[in-house]
Design a protein around this motif. Structure first.
Motif, short mmCIF file in Angstrom:
data_model
loop_
_atom_site.label_atom_id
_atom_site.label_comp_id
_atom_site.label_asym_id
_atom_site.label_seq_id
_atom_site.Cartn_x
_atom_site.Cartn_y
_atom_site.Cartn_z
N ALA A 1 -7.14 9.05 -3.90
CA ALA A 1 -8.00 8.32 -4.83
C ALA A 1 -9.19 7.73 -4.09
O ALA A 1 -9.18 7.57 -2.87
CB ALA A 1 -7.20 7.22 -5.52
N GLU A 2 -10.20 7.37 -4.84
CA GLU A 2 -11.42 6.83 -4.23
C GLU A 2 -11.38 5.31 -4.20
O GLU A 2 -11.04 4.66 -5.19
CB GLU A 2 -12.65 7.29 -5.02
CG GLU A 2 -12.86 8.79 -5.05
CD GLU A 2 -14.09 9.17 -5.85
OE1 GLU A 2 -14.76 8.26 -6.35
OE2 GLU A 2 -14.37 10.37 -5.96
N GLY A 3 -11.78 4.72 -3.07
CA GLY A 3 -12.06 3.30 -2.94
C GLY A 3 -10.98 2.39 -3.50
O GLY A 3 -9.80 2.47 -3.14
N SER A 4 -11.40 1.49 -4.42
CA SER A 4 -10.49 0.49 -4.94
C SER A 4 -9.41 1.09 -5.83
O SER A 4 -8.40 0.43 -6.09
CB SER A 4 -11.26 -0.60 -5.69
OG SER A 4 -12.27 -0.06 -6.51
N ALA A 5 -9.59 2.33 -6.29
CA ALA A 5 -8.50 2.99 -7.03
C ALA A 5 -7.30 3.20 -6.11
O ALA A 5 -6.14 3.01 -6.51
CB ALA A 5 -8.97 4.33 -7.60
N GLY A 6 -7.55 3.58 -4.85
CA GLY A 6 -6.47 3.73 -3.88
C GLY A 6 -5.80 2.40 -3.59
O GLY A 6 -4.57 2.32 -3.43
N GLU A 7 -6.60 1.34 -3.50
CA GLU A 7 -6.03 0.01 -3.27
C GLU A 7 -5.12 -0.39 -4.43
O GLU A 7 -4.05 -0.98 -4.23
CB GLU A 7 -7.14 -1.02 -3.11
CG GLU A 7 -8.03 -0.80 -1.89
CD GLU A 7 -9.20 -1.77 -1.87
OE1 GLU A 7 -9.09 -2.83 -2.51
OE2 GLU A 7 -10.21 -1.45 -1.22
N LEU A 8 -5.53 -0.07 -5.65
CA LEU A 8 -4.72 -0.39 -6.82
C LEU A 8 -3.39 0.36 -6.77
O LEU A 8 -2.32 -0.22 -7.03
CB LEU A 8 -5.49 -0.05 -8.09
CG LEU A 8 -4.75 -0.27 -9.42
CD1 LEU A 8 -4.38 -1.74 -9.60
CD2 LEU A 8 -5.61 0.21 -10.59
N ILE A 9 -3.43 1.63 -6.44
CA ILE A 9 -2.20 2.43 -6.38
C ILE A 9 -1.26 1.88 -5.31
O ILE A 9 -0.04 1.75 -5.53
CB ILE A 9 -2.54 3.91 -6.13
CG1 ILE A 9 -3.28 4.48 -7.34
CG2 ILE A 9 -1.29 4.71 -5.82
CD1 ILE A 9 -3.85 5.87 -7.12
N ARG A 10 -1.79 1.52 -4.14
CA ARG A 10 -0.93 0.96 -3.09
C ARG A 10 -0.33 -0.38 -3.51
O ARG A 10 0.84 -0.66 -3.22
CB ARG A 10 -1.75 0.77 -1.80
CG ARG A 10 -2.10 2.07 -1.09
CD ARG A 10 -2.70 1.82 0.28
NE ARG A 10 -3.03 3.09 0.93
CZ ARG A 10 -4.22 3.68 0.85
NH1 ARG A 10 -5.20 3.11 0.15
NH2 ARG A 10 -4.43 4.83 1.46
N ALA A 11 -1.11 -1.21 -4.19
CA ALA A 11 -0.59 -2.51 -4.62
C ALA A 11 0.54 -2.34 -5.63
O ALA A 11 1.58 -3.00 -5.55
CB ALA A 11 -1.72 -3.35 -5.23
N VAL A 12 0.37 -1.41 -6.55
CA VAL A 12 1.40 -1.19 -7.57
C VAL A 12 2.64 -0.57 -6.97
O VAL A 12 3.77 -0.83 -7.42
CB VAL A 12 0.82 -0.31 -8.71
CG1 VAL A 12 1.91 0.11 -9.69
CG2 VAL A 12 -0.29 -1.05 -9.44
N ALA A 13 2.47 0.22 -5.92
CA ALA A 13 3.63 0.85 -5.29
C ALA A 13 4.64 -0.18 -4.80
O ALA A 13 5.85 0.07 -4.82
CB ALA A 13 3.17 1.74 -4.13
N GLY A 14 4.17 -1.35 -4.37
CA GLY A 14 5.07 -2.31 -3.76
C GLY A 14 5.22 -3.63 -4.48
O GLY A 14 5.84 -4.55 -3.94
N HIS A 15 4.68 -3.75 -5.69
CA HIS A 15 4.73 -5.04 -6.38
C HIS A 15 5.03 -4.86 -7.86
O HIS A 15 4.62 -3.87 -8.47
CB HIS A 15 3.41 -5.79 -6.21
CG HIS A 15 3.11 -6.14 -4.79
ND1 HIS A 15 2.49 -5.26 -3.93
CD2 HIS A 15 3.36 -7.26 -4.06
CE1 HIS A 15 2.36 -5.83 -2.74
NE2 HIS A 15 2.88 -7.04 -2.79
N GLY A 16 5.70 -5.85 -8.43
CA GLY A 16 6.04 -5.80 -9.84
C GLY A 16 4.95 -6.27 -10.76
O GLY A 16 4.94 -5.95 -11.95
N LEU A 17 3.98 -7.06 -10.24
CA LEU A 17 2.86 -7.55 -11.04
C LEU A 17 1.59 -7.43 -10.22
O LEU A 17 1.54 -7.88 -9.07
CB LEU A 17 3.08 -9.01 -11.44
CG LEU A 17 1.94 -9.70 -12.21
CD1 LEU A 17 1.75 -9.05 -13.59
CD2 LEU A 17 2.21 -11.19 -12.37
N VAL A 18 0.57 -6.82 -10.81
CA VAL A 18 -0.73 -6.64 -10.14
C VAL A 18 -1.83 -6.92 -11.14
O VAL A 18 -1.74 -6.53 -12.31
CB VAL A 18 -0.88 -5.20 -9.57
CG1 VAL A 18 -2.26 -4.99 -8.97
CG2 VAL A 18 0.21 -4.92 -8.53
#
Length: 684
Positions: A303-320
Motif C-alpha cells: 500500500a502507499e504511504g499512510s494506507a500502509g500505516e493504517l493496515i499495520r495499525a489495524v493488524a495489531g489493535h482492536g480500535l484504530v
C-alpha cells in the motif's frame, strides 16, 4: 396556550435557526425514531452480557464546598445506604433512587410495531388538556408519552406536560395554574423536578450528555425555580436524573484529587458508560494475530504511504482512528481490500446512502451499509447466536456523525476479538445527537491514530485545507472551481442563488441543476431553506403541490429519524403515501408522516448535507447568518463540493473572522474520563 414543535438537534447546534413550524396531527403515530428505539431495547435484552463489572466511583470531593459539597455528601449517603433519602433530602416521603439498569449489547430480531395509545386513553388525555387550556392536538402525542394512565399523570403533576416534545416551561406553568389554581406556584417541588429534566433534554439537543452542576443550577434559576439546588436534589432522589463525580486534574500535596459534579439523564449517561466499556473491551482484547501476520505485512508494504500505516495499525489493535478528507477514503478502501484478501469478514458503514455508494465505488466488491441499516439489521452481515455482528473488521466512515447512543450500539454489537476502525474528517460539524465521540477519542489518545497524508486535490482542496486550520485563503481557480458572488441584501441573495443553480452553473461549469446543491445556515430567516426551496421549486419544478405541497420531480430531504437526512426526489404519490427515491432506494412515506419528515431539498443546512457530496455546491451566507457561522460550519459547507463552489457572500468580514476565531461549540461529555481507568494512553 399554544405550543411550538421541538427544536431539532440540528437547530440547537446551529444558532439562530428557529424551530420547525409543524402542527401535531390527530392521526400522528409513533415515529420511526421511536420505533427504532423500541427495537433497540428488544435487541439489547437478547444479548449476553460480556463486559466486566465497573469499579466503584472515584472517591474524591475535597475541593467541593457549599451546595455542591452538600449534594455530593447526600448522594453518597443515599447510595451507600447510610441514610434513607427522606433524611438526607428532608422530604416528606420521596421514592428512593431507582437502580440504573446496566446496558447490554443488542440483537436485531423481534422488532415490535409502533405502540399506538388506546382511543380511550387519548380521549381522557384530551379532556385534561382542554381543562388546562392546552391544545387538543397534543392528545395523541401526550398519550403516547404517558400511556393509558396519561390523564391521571397530568392531573397529579401538570408539569409533566414538559415531557411532551415542544412544550416549554411557561406553557406548562399556564397548564398547571388552570388545573391547580393558586396551588401552582413556582416553588412547587413538582415544577422544579420537571424543569430539571426538561433542561437536561434541551442540553442533549445542543450536544451535551451531561451538565455541570453549576450550569444546571444557574439554568434553573433563569427558569424561575426559587431553590435550584433543592430542585436538583429532589430530582436525584426521585430517580429522574443521575449524578456523577469525575476527577479532574491532579491532587496536590495532602489534598484529594479535585472533582466536578455532573448531572445527566439516564438514557445518555448510561449510553456513554456503555460506549466506554465497549471501546475498552476492543482496545484491551487480543486481536488474535489471525495466523496472518505475514499477510498483513505484505498488504501494508504494497500500500502507499499512510494506507500502509493504517493496515499495520489495524493488524495489531482492536480500535484504530483514521482522519482525513474525501481523498483519504482511498486508505480505508485499501484496508478493506487487504483484510478481505486475508479471508476476514469485513464490512464498512457510512452515515447515509450517498456515502455508502461513494465508498462502494472505491472498495469494489466489499460489503458497505449505512450505520442505521447495519444496526437495525436491514443491511449488513447479520448477527451470530450471541447477537454480535458477523464481522472480524468493521470500518465506520463519517465517524464525527456518531452520537453517543449510536456509537454505543456499534461498540456493543461487535464480537470479542473484532477490530473497529473509526474514520472521518475531524473538521466537519459534530453529530446532531448528544456527544462528541470521535473528537473525545482523538483527545483521549487511547488507541492508534493514523492521519492521512493524502490531501484533497485542486483549488477546492486547498481552500478547505486552509479553513481547517483557521485560514480563509484566496486560491487560484483557473477553471472557475471557486466563485465568489457578493450580495447586498436578502432579496438579492435569493435571486442570485436561483440564478446560479438554474442558469450560471449549468452554462459555465456544465453541472446541471439536479446535481447542484444549495447549502444555507438555517431553515428560517429571509434566506433560509424554506424561502430558498420555495424560490427554487417555482423556477425548477413548478406545480400545484397536491400531495402535502410536493409534486413528482421535487428534490426533497427525508428525515426518518433525528440526525438522519436522506436527500432524494419525489417519484409519485398515491394512497400509500409519498414515494421517494433516496440513494437508489424507493421509500414510501405514509401520508400522516409527510409533513413532519419530508422537506423540499434543493436547499439544505450544513448538518443535513454532512456525509454527502455533489458536483457543485452553492453556499449561501446572508447578512443575517453571522451568528450561525463557525469554522466547522464553513468547512462542512464548502467541502461538500466535488468540482465547483459558488459562495453567495453577504457577511463581509464575518466570514474570515468565523473561520479564524469561532471553533466548535463546547459539549460537556464524560467519555474521556470513563476511558481513562480502563485503557492505557496510546504512544505516539
Amino acid at each position: 396556550m399554544s405550543t411550538e414543535p421541538p427544536e431539532t438537534a440540528e437547530d440547537a447546534e446551529e444558532p439562530g435557526t428557529p424551530a420547525e413550524d409543524a402542527q401535531v396531527s390527530e392521526a400522528a403515530q409513533v415515529s420511526e425514531a421511536e420505533a427504532e428505539l423500541a427495537a433497540q431495547r428488544v435487541e439489547r435484552e437478547r444479548i449476553e452480557r460480556r463486559k466486566a463489572e465497573r469499579e466503584g466511583p472515584i472517591e474524591a470531593g475535597g475541593k467541593l464546598s457549599g451546595a455542591a459539597a452538600d449534594l455530593l455528601a447526600a448522594v453518597r449517603a443515599v447510595e451507600s445506604g447510610e441514610k434513607p433519602a427522606t433524611t438526607v433530602f428532608e422530604e416528606a416521603g420521596p421514592a428512593p433512587r431507582r437502580p440504573a439498569p446496566e446496558p447490554v449489547r443488542r440483537a436485531p430480531e423481534a422488532v415490535p410495531g409502533p405502540v399506538v395509545p388506546a382511543a380511550g386513553a387519548v380521549e381522557d388525555v384530551r379532556g385534561v388538556l382542554v381543562q388546562g387550556g392546552a391544545p387538543e392536538g397534543l392528545a395523541v402525542q401526550a398519550a403516547g408519552v404517558f400511556g393509558d394512565e396519561g390523564a391521571d399523570v397530568l392531573r397529579a403533576d401538570p408539569w409533566q406536560l414538559l415531557r411532551v416534545p415542544g412544550v416549554r416551561p411557561e406553557q406548562a406553568d399556564g397548564f398547571a395554574r388552570a388545573l391547580l389554581g393558586a396551588g401552582a406556584g413556582p416553588d412547587d417541588e413538582r415544577r422544579g423536578r420537571a424543569v430539571t429534566v426538561w433542561l437536561l433534554e434541551q442540553a442533549a439537543l445542543a450536544g451535551h450528555t451531561v451538565l455541570e452542576m453549576a450550569a444546571l443550577v444557574a439554568a434553573l434559576g433563569r427558569q424561575g425555580v426559587p431553590e435550584p439546588e433543592e430542585a436538583v436534589q429532589n430530582a436525584i432522589a426521585e430517580g429522574d436524573v443521575l449524578v456523577f463525580q469525575d476527577a479532574v486534574g491532579e491532587a496536590g500535596e495532602d489534598e484529594e484529587r479535585p472533582v466536578r459534579v455532573l448531572v445527566g439523564l439516564e438514557r445518555y449517561a448510561l449510553a456513554e458508560e456503555s460506549l466506554a466499556d465497549g471501546l475498552a473491551r476492543l482496545v484491551n482484547s487480543v486481536t488474535g494475530r489471525d495466523g496472518a501476520d505475514e499477510g498483513w505485512e505484505r498488504a501494508a508494504a504494497s500500500a502507499e504511504g499512510s494506507a500502509g500505516e493504517l493496515i499495520r495499525a489495524v493488524a495489531g489493535h482492536g480500535l484504530v482512528l483514521h482522519t482525513g478528507g474525501e481523498a483519504s477514503l482511498a486508505e480505508p478502501a485499501a484496508l478493506v481490500s487487504a483484510a478481505r484478501g486475508l479471508g476476514l469478514r469485513v464490512w464498512a458503514a457510512a452515515h447515509g446512502p450517498v456515502g455508502r455508494a461513494r465508498f462502494a465505488g472505491l472498495a469494489e466488491g466489499a460489503g458497505v451499509a449505512t450505520v442505521a441499516g447495519l444496526l437495525s439489521g436491514a443491511e449488513g452481515p447479520g448477527r451470530d447466536a450471541d447477537g454480535a455482528l458477523d464481522v472480524d473488521l468493521l470500518v465506520v466512515l463519517d465517524a464525527p456523525q456518531l452520537d453517543v447512543e449510536t456509537a454505543a450500539l456499534v461498540a456493543e454489537s461487535l464480537p470479542d476479538g473484532a477490530r473497529l476502525v473509526l474514520a472521518g474528517d475531524p473538521g466537519v460539524l459534530w453529530s446532531v445527537g448528544p456527544g462528541r465521540v470521535f473528537a473525545d477519542l482523538l483527545a483521549a489518545r487511547v488507541c492508534p491514530q493514523i492521519a492521512s497524508r493524502r490531501p484533497d486535490p485542486g483549488p477546492l482542496g486547498e481552500l478547505v485545507s486552509g479553513i481547517g486550520v483557521g485560514e480563509l485563503n484566496q486560491v487560484a481557480a483557473p477553471g472557475k472551481e471557486v466563485v465568489i458572488v457578493p450580495v447586498r441584501d436578502a432579496g438579492e441573495a435569493v435571486h442570485r442563488t436561483v440564478q446560479l443553480v438554474a442558469d450560471s452553473v449549468p452554462r459555465a461549469i456544465g453541472v446541471p441543476a439536479e446535481e447542484t446543491q444549495v447549502i444555507t445556515p438555517g431553515h428560517g430567516g429571509a434566506v433560509g431553506t424554506r424561502v430558498l426551496n420555495a424560490a427554487l421549486k417555482e423556477r425548477l419544478n413548478p406545480g400545484p403541490g397536491r400531495f402535502g405541497g410536493f409534486d413528482p420531480g421535487d428534490r426533497v430531504a427525508h428525515s426518518p429519524a433525528p440526525g438522519r437526512t436522506l436527500p432524494g426526489r419525489v417519484v409519485r404519490a398515491d394512497g400509500e403515501g409519498l414515494h421517494l427515491e433516496c440513494g437508489g432506494e424507493e421509500i414510501v412515506v405514509p401520508r400522516e408522516r409527510v409533513e413532519s419528515s419530508v422537506r423540499h431539498g434543493w436547499a439544505l443546512t450544513a448538518h443535513q448535507a454532512v456525509g454527502c457530496r455533489w458536483p457543485a455546491v452553492v453556499a449561501v451566507l446572508p447578512g443575517d447568518a453571522v451568528q450561525a457561522l463557525s469554522r466547522p460550519w464553513v468547512y462542512t459547507a464548502f467541502s461538500r463540493a466535488d468540482r465547483h463552489l459558488s459562495v453567495v457572500h453577504g457577511v463581509e468580514q464575518a466570514l474570515p473572522r468565523a473561520v479564524a476565531e469561532v471553533t466548535a461549540k463546547p459539549r460537556t461529555t464524560r467519555l474521556p474520563v470513563l476511558l481513562a481507568p480502563q485503557v492505557p494512553v496510546a504512544e505516539g
